[in-house]
Scaffold this motif. Structure first.
Motif, PDB file in Angstrom:
ATOM      1  N   GLN A 138     -13.712   4.358   3.904  1.00 19.98           N
ATOM      2  CA  GLN A 138     -12.582   4.635   4.793  1.00 19.98           C
ATOM      3  C   GLN A 138     -12.798   4.051   6.175  1.00 19.98           C
ATOM      4  N   GLU A 141     -11.947   0.330   6.095  1.00 21.23           N
ATOM      5  CA  GLU A 141     -10.506   0.054   6.038  1.00 21.23           C
ATOM      6  C   GLU A 141      -9.828   0.429   7.355  1.00 21.23           C
ATOM      7  N   TYR A 142     -10.329   1.508   7.964  1.00 25.29           N
ATOM      8  CA  TYR A 142      -9.750   1.951   9.236  1.00 25.29           C
ATOM      9  C   TYR A 142      -9.936   0.890  10.323  1.00 25.29           C
ATOM     10  N   ALA A 145      -7.027  -1.410  10.035  1.00 21.05           N
ATOM     11  CA  ALA A 145      -5.793  -0.776  10.524  1.00 21.05           C
ATOM     12  C   ALA A 145      -5.797  -0.708  12.048  1.00 21.05           C
ATOM     13  N   GLN A 146      -6.953  -0.387  12.631  1.00 20.15           N
ATOM     14  CA  GLN A 146      -7.028  -0.293  14.095  1.00 20.15           C
ATOM     15  C   GLN A 146      -6.942  -1.671  14.745  1.00 20.15           C
ATOM     16  N   TYR A 186      -3.762  -6.073   5.167  1.00 19.44           N
ATOM     17  CA  TYR A 186      -3.504  -5.871   6.600  1.00 19.44           C
ATOM     18  C   TYR A 186      -3.049  -7.130   7.328  1.00 19.44           C
TER      19      TYR A 186
ATOM     20  N   ARG B 134       0.348   1.743   8.745  1.00 21.85           N
ATOM     21  CA  ARG B 134      -0.944   1.557   8.079  1.00 21.85           C
ATOM     22  C   ARG B 134      -2.033   2.303   8.842  1.00 21.85           C
ATOM     23  N   LEU B 135      -1.908   2.284  10.176  1.00 20.91           N
ATOM     24  CA  LEU B 135      -2.887   2.981  11.011  1.00 20.91           C
ATOM     25  C   LEU B 135      -2.824   4.487  10.758  1.00 20.91           C
ATOM     26  N   ARG B 137      -1.691   6.067   8.079  1.00 21.25           N
ATOM     27  CA  ARG B 137      -2.187   6.335   6.719  1.00 21.25           C
ATOM     28  C   ARG B 137      -3.717   6.344   6.686  1.00 21.25           C
ATOM     29  N   GLN B 138      -4.327   5.327   7.297  1.00 19.81           N
ATOM     30  CA  GLN B 138      -5.785   5.241   7.268  1.00 19.81           C
ATOM     31  C   GLN B 138      -6.421   6.328   8.116  1.00 19.81           C
ATOM     32  N   HIS B 139      -5.793   6.622   9.241  1.00 22.71           N
ATOM     33  CA  HIS B 139      -6.332   7.661  10.104  1.00 22.71           C
ATOM     34  C   HIS B 139      -6.382   9.002   9.371  1.00 22.71           C
TER      35      HIS B 139
END
Lengths: 397, 397
Positions: A138, A141-142, A145-146, A186, B134-135, B137-139
């Motif tokens: 996680q 993947e985060y 996203a960030q 992404y 997406r942020l 969801r991942q968060h």
């Protein structure tokens, strides 16, 4: 009060599960009480964790409920954390109770060893459990996203793996397979992503055949991995890793695979240990102990050249079977059998369709070695859970 | 240099895409140059973003490449960020160039409005783009992974949604559907997870039929949502949200859906605006402008009762078509047509298999309304991309 002997197994990893299963098979009705203590209600396949850690396989392919492996009519399962082992009182202190034992098998598994490198304990992830690999997956993947929320933070797309031993190489290979999928999900240009594998030793995969090591590094370099071999990590901070060369790699993700040591509980219990590993006798017993066995990552055995065997799943499994046999022998007043490690070979996965392997004096690489790796995994599933488990958890493709 | 009029469309949301498509259809060869400017090379379905934000649907079901919607032989696509609109010079300044226009359509979409509540801008997520969802969801998933690494941080399992309007309710419903899956994936007891929906107004879904609002809240309460209606958020910090009642909800996840305002670029351009929304004339033009149209979230129109229409996808789409027709009329020296909003009804999704809807004077709830919601989504896909897009992106189950 029952007067039949009490056997307590601490840990349901490779060693603990094999011990429990062998005891279950060998012991007659009412010959002994067996209790298996484990932190989780599942057994997990440590040698498979590099995949869910990178996100290339689901976590559930790496674990199985212990109740599916053990006959609960014959063995008691206790889900708890071990807090203390009291040798003199013959008791194990759990976080929510105590257990008395006549025979004890310490199969608690190892812990990551950071060799005192500052910051590793605080800022690096380790591949050590189902919980830890979900966190790594996680976290990675985060970062993507960030990054899409703030594209100035290019360091979020740097991933550092410390250690190019077995676990490091297997993880970095999966990560290299996973990155293109994350880039697609992404909308990130793959050229912006960097994977570094840092190793202090003068070679990757120390102890492995040189030709295979070269093959492995070539495969991984083609997948985009940058190696820094013979380069120690000086410090790990919130910002990244500082190398011995004073190069700073900025990153939010450091996965440390550089070392393993024995469990601190083993030292705390008073066993004489080197980095948590106890030099056991030929019957797998702790020094000066008749009825306490230590197997797996916490045990230390020397090979014919006087060097310690590395802690592997293979070793733990063979020790588990032998220690169960010896406990049965002790209960029956029979002769104990010395342990002899039988090396079946070694396979290191290099991601999808690629691996290297040594079996006896034969070397394998590429697709054939990858098939061997799958075979080893399936064989293990068959050993602990029969064809049902192979069909439920096996990866055939 | 061509002397044919230049039309520039800013934004490829609901309004911009419909404008572009209608212009493409109506304009004759060489009657005008049309340029569509958008930050991304894809168009996304804002009304669908609550699903990928919660992780109940993939992001790719919420977007489509603009090149699939527009004939690039007829319309130029420019992927860039708009930085300034210069009314006097008839120029748009992009981050990497400038564009001159004779006719301008401002369809840039709105921005989240935090009403000056301290901390929201820094600590709350908003559902506003593919990147932002997406942020989110991942968060959310990362909170579960982190919780399993440190179970003392129970606040990681609190999720706060600010605003119980349309977007808030739709998101909270998806989140409630997603939580059980995350609990299973991460071995977390669902009883430990709390979803809060906070709304300052005296009712959820203000403006909606009272019976349907009650139905919606019942559905969501049964899914585990805790409502705090008539309760303002006083402050949002790194630790959580402080309510007007001085209750502190500790959380690492606040999703703010409480308001939308017009784009700051619109104010900066010098249009007279209220919270970024410009009161346009009956032909959708900015005040005192003959050739500049403002549609969608940045436009302000009053209904027959003198109250502003809420900014919706439906409104933006109808405005897009009308403004394209009026631009064609202007180019041809024909009579402009005033815009009349035709309200087709409203559907709010409440998660899997549940929704509420009002169409004309009829109310729907439950399964039937959920089917209606799907129909609306499919109809939109058909409108912009024909049957091909329906088959590629549609959700039928």
């Amino acid at each position: 009060m029952s007067s039949i002997p009490k056997i307590v197994i601490l840990g349901a990893g490779y060693g603990g599960i094999l011990t429990a299963q062998k005891l279950q098979k060998e012991l007659n009705y009412n010959e002994a009480d067996v209790t298996l203590v484990n932190r989780h209600d599942y057994h997990y396949f440590t040698t498979h964790l590099h995949m869910p850690a990178a996100g290339t396989d689901s976590v559930d392919h790496s674990r199985v409920a212990i109740s599916r492996l053990i006959d609960e009519f014959k063995i008691d399962l206790v889900k708890s954390n071990v807090q203390d082992i009291r040798l003199f009182d013959k008791k194990v202190i759990l976080e929510d109770g105590t257990l008395s034992f006549d025979y004890l098998i310490v199969a608690l598994g190892g812990e990551p060893e950071s060799f005192g490198i500052p910051g590793l304990d605080n800022y690096a992830f380790t591949i050590r459990s189902i919980n830890s690999v979900r966190l790594i997956r996680q976290h990675i993947e985060y970062q993507f996203a960030q990054y899409k929320g703030d594209e100035s933070r290019k360091d979020r797309l740097n991933f550092v793996v410390g250690g190019a031993g077995f676990s490091g190489i297997e993880f970095v290979a999966e990560l290299a397979d996973r990155i293109p999928l994350l880039c697609r999900e992404y909308d990130v240009d793959p050229a912006l992503v960097h994977i570094y594998n840092i190793e202090a030793a003068p070679t990757a995969l120390p102890g492995f055949d040189a030709e295979l090591v070269e093959y492995a590094m070539d495969v991984l370099k083609k997948k985009g991995v940058t190696f820094k071999i013979g380069t120690a990590i000086k410090e790990c901070t919130e910002k990244g890793v500082l190398l011995a060369t004073d190069e700073l790699i900025k990153t939010a993700t450091v996965v440390w695979t550089g070392g393993i040591r024995g469990n601190r509980l083993v030292e705390a219990a008073g066993f004489e240990a080197m980095r948590g590993r106890v030099k056991i006798d030929e019957y797998l017993r702790a020094p000066n102990q008749e009825q306490i066995f230590i197997i797996g990552d916490n045990s230390l055995m020397l090979n014919s050249e006087g060097r310690p065997y590395p802690p592997t799943a293979q070793m733990a499994m063979q020790q588990g079977i032998c220690c169960a046999q010896n406990i049965v022998a002790l209960i029956r007043g029979q002769q104990l059998k010395p342990f002899h490690f039988s090396h079946k070979g070694t396979v290191a996965s290099l991601g999808k369709g690629e691996a290297i392997a040594v079996v006896g004096h034969k070397k394998y690489m590429g697709w054939k070695a990858a098939q061997l790796k799958k075979l080893v995994d399936l064989r293990y599933l068959f050993t602990i859970g029969g064809i049902t488990l192979v069909l439920r958890k096996g990866r055939f493709l």
